[in-house]
Design a protein around this motif. Sequence first.
Motif, PDB file in Angstrom:
ATOM      1  N   LEU A  55       0.845  -1.192   0.000  1.00 36.84           N
ATOM      2  CA  LEU A  55       0.000   0.000   0.000  1.00 36.84           C
ATOM      3  C   LEU A  55       0.883   1.246   0.000  1.00 36.84           C
ATOM      4  CD1 LEU A  55      -2.803  -0.733   2.647  1.00 36.84           C
ATOM      5  CD2 LEU A  55      -2.997  -0.838   0.162  1.00 36.84           C
ATOM      6  N   PRO A  56       0.666   2.176  -0.918  1.00 37.91           N
ATOM      7  CA  PRO A  56       1.536   3.375  -0.999  1.00 37.91           C
ATOM      8  C   PRO A  56       1.148   4.433   0.038  1.00 37.91           C
ATOM      9  CG  PRO A  56      -0.075   3.416  -2.766  1.00 37.91           C
ATOM     10  CD  PRO A  56      -0.308   2.129  -2.013  1.00 37.91           C
ATOM     11  N   LEU A  57       1.341   4.105   1.303  1.00 35.36           N
ATOM     12  CA  LEU A  57       0.894   4.992   2.379  1.00 35.36           C
ATOM     13  C   LEU A  57       1.581   6.357   2.335  1.00 35.36           C
ATOM     14  CD1 LEU A  57       0.730   2.588   5.463  1.00 35.36           C
ATOM     15  CD2 LEU A  57      -1.082   3.250   3.894  1.00 35.36           C
ATOM     16  N   GLU A  58       2.877   6.355   2.010  1.00 32.35           N
ATOM     17  CA  GLU A  58       3.582   7.643   1.967  1.00 32.35           C
ATOM     18  C   GLU A  58       2.973   8.565   0.913  1.00 32.35           C
ATOM     19  OE1 GLU A  58       7.596   5.903   1.506  1.00 32.35           O
ATOM     20  OE2 GLU A  58       8.166   7.229   3.156  1.00 32.35           O
ATOM     21  N   GLN A  59       2.684   7.987  -0.251  1.00 25.45           N
ATOM     22  CA  GLN A  59       2.097   8.787  -1.342  1.00 25.45           C
ATOM     23  C   GLN A  59       0.714   9.289  -0.938  1.00 25.45           C
ATOM     24  OE1 GLN A  59       1.654   6.595  -5.042  1.00 25.45           O
ATOM     25  NE2 GLN A  59      -0.035   7.943  -5.615  1.00 25.45           N
TER      26      GLN A  59
ATOM     27  N   SER B 103       5.422   0.861   2.898  1.00 27.55           N
ATOM     28  CA  SER B 103       5.599   2.221   2.404  1.00 27.55           C
ATOM     29  C   SER B 103       5.726   3.165   3.591  1.00 27.55           C
ATOM     30  CB  SER B 103       4.391   2.606   1.545  1.00 27.55           C
ATOM     31  OG  SER B 103       4.427   3.980   1.234  1.00 27.55           O
ATOM     32  N   GLY B 104       6.988   3.536   3.901  1.00 26.25           N
ATOM     33  CA  GLY B 104       7.220   4.435   5.021  1.00 26.25           C
ATOM     34  C   GLY B 104       7.254   3.777   6.376  1.00 26.25           C
ATOM     35  N   TYR B 105       7.209   2.469   6.400  1.00 24.75           N
ATOM     36  CA  TYR B 105       7.295   1.757   7.674  1.00 24.75           C
ATOM     37  C   TYR B 105       7.945   0.388   7.449  1.00 24.75           C
ATOM     38  CZ  TYR B 105       3.470  -1.447   6.488  1.00 24.75           C
ATOM     39  OH  TYR B 105       2.700  -2.418   5.897  1.00 24.75           O
TER      40      TYR B 105
END
Lengths: 93, 156
Positions: A55-59, B103-105
Amino acid sequence: MSSTFDTVANIIAETCDIPRDTITPDSHAIDDLGIDSLDFLDIAFAIDKAFGIKLPLEQWTQEVNEGKATTEEYFVLKNLCARIDGLVAAKNA
Amino acid sequence: MRLEYFQMIDRFVELKPDERKIKALCKVPMESPVFEGHFPGFPLMPGVLLIECMAQTTGWLVSVITGFVGLPLLVGVKEAKIKGIVSPGAELTFDGAIIHEGSGYAIAEAKGYSNGKPVCEARLTFSLTPYPNEEFRKIMIEMGHKVGISVEEYSK
């Protein structure tokens, strides 16, 4: 769609100890279910594993923070499931 | 180790980014202000500092795998167990592994051993946050050299 929603709802129920029958496709993960950002990391981990995606959480976070998207687009469950289906389809293409 | 400065890792003796594994060595000092309170006359390494050792071990691995683009902040500790007593002078090893890079973790697992005997384990969650400034990156490079990791080599 329905199987994706069932999988996601079961993950949320188990991860956050939320009664399964209170989770609907129109539920907003944050506003309706009270899931915080740290709990959502656990949910994202379980979704990544269950569907073999990332899942592209940062985006998503960046788009929300910059006003390019609303939280509803990512965190209302039917929308989240549609995005998961899209990521799965892209992976299998 | 300098417990009072949270300098937990003496050096890394294995780093396998492709396998997402790492191994750290730490020697518990014979004396530390920490032992003056924990406990008077019965010095023991605090369990929370064993968790910190596991977090630092796997945190460095997260940094290597993600290319030192940000600082892995510890945001979750699950299934933590402290299985044994660790006394001053103990030789500790920590095995760390990344089980998921999101993503980011990132999610990691770590186990600690004292003189070869299991003493702790945990599943750790990290959230990546950007370095506050360029000066901090230089500090990371210095810290990496001290523990045997070339920050420049793995930087993106």
